[in-house]
Design a protein around this motif. Structure first.
Motif, PDB file in Angstrom:
ATOM      1  N   VAL A 176      12.955 -45.921 -33.239  1.00  0.00           N
ATOM      2  CA  VAL A 176      11.735 -45.179 -32.927  1.00  0.00           C
ATOM      3  C   VAL A 176      11.583 -45.047 -31.417  1.00  0.00           C
ATOM      4  O   VAL A 176      12.119 -45.858 -30.655  1.00  0.00           O
ATOM      5  CB  VAL A 176      10.497 -45.891 -33.511  1.00  0.00           C
ATOM      6  N   LEU A 195       0.578 -45.863 -36.630  1.00  0.00           N
ATOM      7  CA  LEU A 195       0.701 -44.821 -37.648  1.00  0.00           C
ATOM      8  C   LEU A 195      -0.050 -43.556 -37.251  1.00  0.00           C
ATOM      9  O   LEU A 195       0.429 -42.437 -37.474  1.00  0.00           O
ATOM     10  CB  LEU A 195       0.166 -45.339 -38.984  1.00  0.00           C
ATOM     11  N   GLY A 198       1.704 -40.909 -34.883  1.00  0.00           N
ATOM     12  CA  GLY A 198       2.767 -40.038 -35.372  1.00  0.00           C
ATOM     13  C   GLY A 198       2.214 -38.782 -36.029  1.00  0.00           C
ATOM     14  O   GLY A 198       1.048 -38.707 -36.399  1.00  0.00           O
ATOM     15  N   THR A 199       3.077 -37.808 -36.193  1.00  0.00           N
ATOM     16  CA  THR A 199       2.706 -36.576 -36.893  1.00  0.00           C
ATOM     17  C   THR A 199       2.712 -36.841 -38.392  1.00  0.00           C
ATOM     18  O   THR A 199       3.291 -37.825 -38.860  1.00  0.00           O
ATOM     19  CB  THR A 199       3.697 -35.451 -36.564  1.00  0.00           C
ATOM     20  N   ALA A 201       4.460 -35.485 -40.596  1.00  0.00           N
ATOM     21  CA  ALA A 201       5.837 -35.532 -41.075  1.00  0.00           C
ATOM     22  C   ALA A 201       6.494 -36.878 -40.769  1.00  0.00           C
ATOM     23  O   ALA A 201       7.378 -37.333 -41.504  1.00  0.00           O
ATOM     24  CB  ALA A 201       6.643 -34.400 -40.449  1.00  0.00           C
ATOM     25  N   GLN A 202       6.075 -37.512 -39.670  1.00  0.00           N
ATOM     26  CA  GLN A 202       6.655 -38.796 -39.270  1.00  0.00           C
ATOM     27  C   GLN A 202       6.024 -39.982 -39.981  1.00  0.00           C
ATOM     28  O   GLN A 202       6.582 -41.081 -39.970  1.00  0.00           O
ATOM     29  CB  GLN A 202       6.495 -38.993 -37.754  1.00  0.00           C
ATOM     30  N   ARG A 203       4.879 -39.783 -40.604  1.00  0.00           N
ATOM     31  CA  ARG A 203       4.124 -40.905 -41.137  1.00  0.00           C
ATOM     32  C   ARG A 203       4.895 -41.739 -42.170  1.00  0.00           C
ATOM     33  O   ARG A 203       4.878 -42.971 -42.087  1.00  0.00           O
ATOM     34  CB  ARG A 203       2.808 -40.402 -41.734  1.00  0.00           C
ATOM     35  N   VAL A 205       8.019 -42.340 -42.423  1.00  0.00           N
ATOM     36  CA  VAL A 205       9.015 -43.137 -41.708  1.00  0.00           C
ATOM     37  C   VAL A 205       8.332 -44.263 -40.949  1.00  0.00           C
ATOM     38  O   VAL A 205       8.801 -45.415 -40.955  1.00  0.00           O
ATOM     39  CB  VAL A 205       9.832 -42.246 -40.746  1.00  0.00           C
ATOM     40  N   LEU A 206       7.220 -43.964 -40.299  1.00  0.00           N
ATOM     41  CA  LEU A 206       6.512 -44.977 -39.532  1.00  0.00           C
ATOM     42  C   LEU A 206       5.946 -46.072 -40.432  1.00  0.00           C
ATOM     43  O   LEU A 206       5.935 -47.250 -40.063  1.00  0.00           O
ATOM     44  CB  LEU A 206       5.383 -44.332 -38.719  1.00  0.00           C
ATOM     45  N   HIS A 208       7.257 -47.151 -43.175  1.00  0.00           N
ATOM     46  CA  HIS A 208       8.372 -48.049 -43.498  1.00  0.00           C
ATOM     47  C   HIS A 208       8.731 -48.922 -42.297  1.00  0.00           C
ATOM     48  O   HIS A 208       9.007 -50.124 -42.471  1.00  0.00           O
ATOM     49  CB  HIS A 208       9.587 -47.231 -43.922  1.00  0.00           C
TER      50      HIS A 208
END
Length: 264
Positions: A176, A195, A198-199, A201-203, A205-206, A208
């Motif tokens: 990251v 969290l 992030g955007t 779309a990134q949430r 992944v973040l 996790h």
């Protein structure tokens, strides 16, 4: 305030080591579990606190039953040392925590640790007093309580370093952006802020990354606590003896024995 000559007695030294490492191994990781429960899992303070009831309940029941059933049958070294080894086993069981775990993964380890606390804690002061004699009972009990408080403070510091290292290793491995800043934010209990940064779309992944980082940090802290408990348990088993077995009140320095008046 504390006669350092008491540390020449193996039993007293063993009890002090046990008291120091018991608090560090059994309770110091609570601070970091609370961070995970509240910051990552979104629990409130009261709900997070209730997650530790299994340990408290197990310790309460074990202390009550152990005092009645085991105190006169089991040597104090076995009670304290065995309790510390159970605390080590309970810490190791909690290493099962993973990125997708809920608070229930902690329950088996907390129960085992609670049994260890219930076995070891009531015996600490009585064994220390028996080792030095009633004349220094206050000194012995004060020393044990001080060692326990010191062990908790040192344990939080040591486990904090280990916990942060586990967080950092996981975050850096996830690739990251600004991993050091993310690690510091998680260690400060700001997982929701990470969290939110992030955007959409990134949430996923973040999410996790956050849960995996906390799991890594907690596993590192539990491993350190397990080592502390095991070292303390082995030290107690090696050093602590029954009163009168060569390390009890009868084992007084010759100068002290000479000062005792002899009645005709």
């Amino acid at each position: 305030m504390l006669d350092l000559g008491l540390f020449r007695r193996g039993t007293f030294t063993g009890v002090m080591i046990g008291a120091l490492l018991l608090s560090g191994a059994a309770f110091s990781y609570f601070a970091y579990e609370s961070l995970w429960l509240q910051s990552a899992l979104g629990m409130g303070p009261v709900t997070a606190g209730l997650c530790f009831v299994p340990m408290s309940g197990a310790a309460f029941v074990t202390a009550g039953l152990g005092g009645r059933l085991l105190e006169d049958r089991v040597p104090p070294g076995a009670m304290i040392g065995g309790g510390l080894l159970l605390i080590a086993a309970g810490s190791a069981l909690q290493m099962l925590v993973g990125a997708g775990s809920s608070w229930t993964v902690l329950v088996p380890g907390l129960l085992v640790s609670g049994v260890g606390v219930g076995l070891a804690t009531p015996t600490l002061v009585s064994t220390a007093v028996a080792a030095v004699g009633y004349q220094r009972a206050g000194m012995a009990s004060g020393a044990v309580n001080t060692a326990r408080q010191l062990g908790n403070a040192l344990g939080i510091a040591v486990l904090g370093v280990v916990f942060h290292a586990g967080l950092s290793s996981s975050v850096h491995g996830a690739g990251v952006p600004r991993p050091a800043a993310v690690t510091d934010a998680l260690a400060a209990g700001q997982a929701q802020g990470v969290l939110a940064a992030g955007t959409p779309a990134q949430r996923p992944v973040l999410v996790h990354v956050v849960h995996a980082a906390f799991a890594s940090g907690l596993r590192s802290a539990f491993l350190a606590a397990a080592v502390m408990g095991a070292v303390g348990g082995l030290a107690v088993l090696a050093l602590v003896r029954r009163p009168g077995g060569g390390h009890g009140p009868a084992e007084q320095p010759r100068a002290e024995q000479a000062a005792v008046p002899v009645e005709a």
